[in-house]
Motif scaffolding. Structure first.
Motif, short mmCIF file in Angstrom:
data_model
loop_
_atom_site.label_atom_id
_atom_site.label_comp_id
_atom_site.label_asym_id
_atom_site.label_seq_id
_atom_site.Cartn_x
_atom_site.Cartn_y
_atom_site.Cartn_z
N VAL A 207 0.86 -1.17 0.00
CA VAL A 207 0.00 0.00 0.00
C VAL A 207 0.90 1.23 0.00
CG1 VAL A 207 -0.21 -0.03 2.53
CG2 VAL A 207 -1.88 1.23 1.16
N VAL A 208 0.50 2.25 -0.76
CA VAL A 208 1.20 3.54 -0.77
C VAL A 208 0.17 4.63 -0.57
CG1 VAL A 208 3.08 2.75 -2.26
CG2 VAL A 208 1.02 3.73 -3.29
N GLU A 209 0.63 5.79 -0.12
CA GLU A 209 -0.25 6.94 0.07
C GLU A 209 -0.03 7.92 -1.08
OE1 GLU A 209 -0.79 10.55 3.27
OE2 GLU A 209 -0.48 8.51 4.02
N GLU B 234 4.27 -3.12 3.25
CA GLU B 234 3.80 -4.43 2.81
C GLU B 234 2.70 -4.90 3.75
OE1 GLU B 234 5.26 -8.94 1.61
OE2 GLU B 234 6.73 -7.32 1.88
N ILE B 235 1.57 -5.34 3.16
CA ILE B 235 0.40 -5.76 3.95
C ILE B 235 -0.06 -7.15 3.51
CG2 ILE B 235 -0.40 -3.42 4.48
CD1 ILE B 235 -2.35 -3.72 2.11
N TYR C 139 -12.21 -3.61 4.31
CA TYR C 139 -12.24 -4.97 3.80
C TYR C 139 -11.22 -5.08 2.67
CZ TYR C 139 -16.71 -5.69 6.21
OH TYR C 139 -17.69 -5.80 7.15
N MET C 140 -10.22 -5.92 2.86
CA MET C 140 -9.26 -6.18 1.80
C MET C 140 -9.60 -7.52 1.15
SD MET C 140 -5.11 -6.57 1.97
CE MET C 140 -4.18 -6.95 0.48
N MET C 141 -9.66 -7.53 -0.17
CA MET C 141 -9.94 -8.76 -0.91
C MET C 141 -8.80 -9.00 -1.88
SD MET C 141 -14.03 -8.22 -1.53
CE MET C 141 -14.36 -9.97 -1.68
N TRP C 142 -8.57 -10.27 -2.21
CA TRP C 142 -7.47 -10.60 -3.11
C TRP C 142 -7.72 -11.96 -3.74
CZ3 TRP C 142 -7.34 -10.93 2.15
CH2 TRP C 142 -7.07 -12.18 2.70
N SER C 143 -6.94 -12.26 -4.78
CA SER C 143 -7.00 -13.56 -5.44
C SER C 143 -5.91 -14.45 -4.88
CB SER C 143 -6.81 -13.40 -6.95
OG SER C 143 -7.80 -12.56 -7.49
N SER D 150 -7.86 -0.32 10.26
CA SER D 150 -6.91 0.63 9.66
C SER D 150 -6.74 0.32 8.19
CB SER D 150 -5.56 0.53 10.37
OG SER D 150 -4.55 1.19 9.63
N PRO D 151 -6.59 1.34 7.33
CA PRO D 151 -6.38 1.09 5.90
C PRO D 151 -5.03 0.46 5.60
CG PRO D 151 -6.15 3.42 6.37
CD PRO D 151 -6.67 2.79 7.63
N THR D 152 -4.12 0.45 6.58
CA THR D 152 -2.82 -0.18 6.37
C THR D 152 -2.68 -1.49 7.15
OG1 THR D 152 -1.85 1.16 8.15
CG2 THR D 152 -1.68 2.02 5.91
N GLY D 153 -3.79 -2.01 7.65
CA GLY D 153 -3.77 -3.29 8.33
C GLY D 153 -3.38 -3.20 9.80
#
Length: 288
Positions: free
Chosen positions: A11-13, A32-33, A52-56, A74-77
């Motif tokens: 993640v970057v801002e 890194e998250i 909510y973070m989703m991924w494959s 938190s948006p950064t986990g």
């Protein structure tokens, strides 16, 4: 901005110009998250203050290619995997990954859009979009198949409307399985879809307002009863989800204990019976 691949998620801002990178309070540019089993395809959305973070995960085009999710304040986990939310339906395509989420404004209804490898075209990147929170079909596939399980991020609780009787839903009343209109209380027609008690590849339908009770057949009639560990009960409360007998974009339930018999309504009551061509609409349901 969330991105990643090859087993790593970052993640970057972004700065206000939305084209250059800023820094986090600790002076770092990247964080890194990576959650458990991450492969690629990060997607983030926020609901009721929770991220909510989703991924494959898995191998793309393979049977294990699927979508999972994690939650954080938190948006950064940190983001710790909770569960898989979408998996392959072999009747539609190979693999289900690279999703996005849409919210109906002003509601708590959420749609998932995913990418499959279609059996019909043999190509990668054929999209399958949810037409309703509980159904998905793959354009270009031989025939669309109802995929109500795991197609809603919100929950795995559904109602089932009879295909031949609009506004009439599968419900329980005095423990008997029925199909009725204007159901009161509303919870009598809500069902939690869980892995089959006798076979996790199938499904069982647990009553929402009577947890631990399941829709099951009993001498050809359909009732809700309290779960037991008896193998016979588990088989009686397990159903194979199949394309709708009268409309393959909908769903029918084949009885696990006797292939060829299906859940159907007759005179407002539910039974497990052989279904003739004329009776197929009575054994076909729309999942909401």
């Amino acid at each position: 901005m969330y991105y990643g691949g090859w087993g790593h998620a970052n993640v970057v801002e972004l700065n206000p110009d939305m084209t250059s990178l800023g820094t986090f309070p600790d002076g770092s540019t990247y964080k890194e998250i990576t959650p458990e089993n991450y492969t690629e395809g990060s997607f983030m959305f926020k609901r009721d203050g929770t991220y909510y973070m989703m991924w494959s995960e898995g191998g793309w085009t393979g049977p294990d290619y699927s979508v999972s999710y994690a939650m954080s304040d938190s948006p950064t986990g940190p983001f710790r995997k909770i569960d898989r939310v979408l998996a392959q339906d072999p009747a539609v395509a190979r693999g289900s990954g690279h999703n996005s989420i849409l919210n109906v404004p002003g509601t708590d209804i959420w749609y998932i859009r995913t990418t499959d490898a279609s059996f019909a075209s043999g190509a990668n990147g054929v999209h399958a979009g949810t037409r309703k929170p509980s159904q998905a079909g793959a354009p270009g596939a031989a025939e669309p198949v109802a995929r109500f399980d795991n197609a809603s991020v919100r929950s795995n609780v559904f109602t089932f409307e009879s295909a031949d009787a609009p506004n009439r839903f599968i419900r329980h009343a005095w423990s008997r399985g029925r199909v009725d209109a204007d159901v009161t209380p509303y919870a009598d027609m809500r069902w939690k879809v869980v892995p089959g008690l006798a076979d996790p590849a199938a499904v069982s339908l647990e009553s929402v307002n009577f947890p631990g009770t399941f829709l099951r057949q009993r001498d050809g009639e359909v009732w809700i009863d309290q779960r037991t560990d008896d193998a016979g009960f588990r088989a009686d409360a397990t159903w194979r989800r199949v394309p709708g007998l009268s409309d393959r974009s909908l769903v029918s339930f084949e009885f696990f204990g006797s292939p060829g018999l299906h859940l159907r309504h007759r005179d407002a009551l539910l039974y497990v019976e052989e279904v003739t061509a004329a009776d197929r609409p009575e054994a076909t349901f729309r999942a909401w």
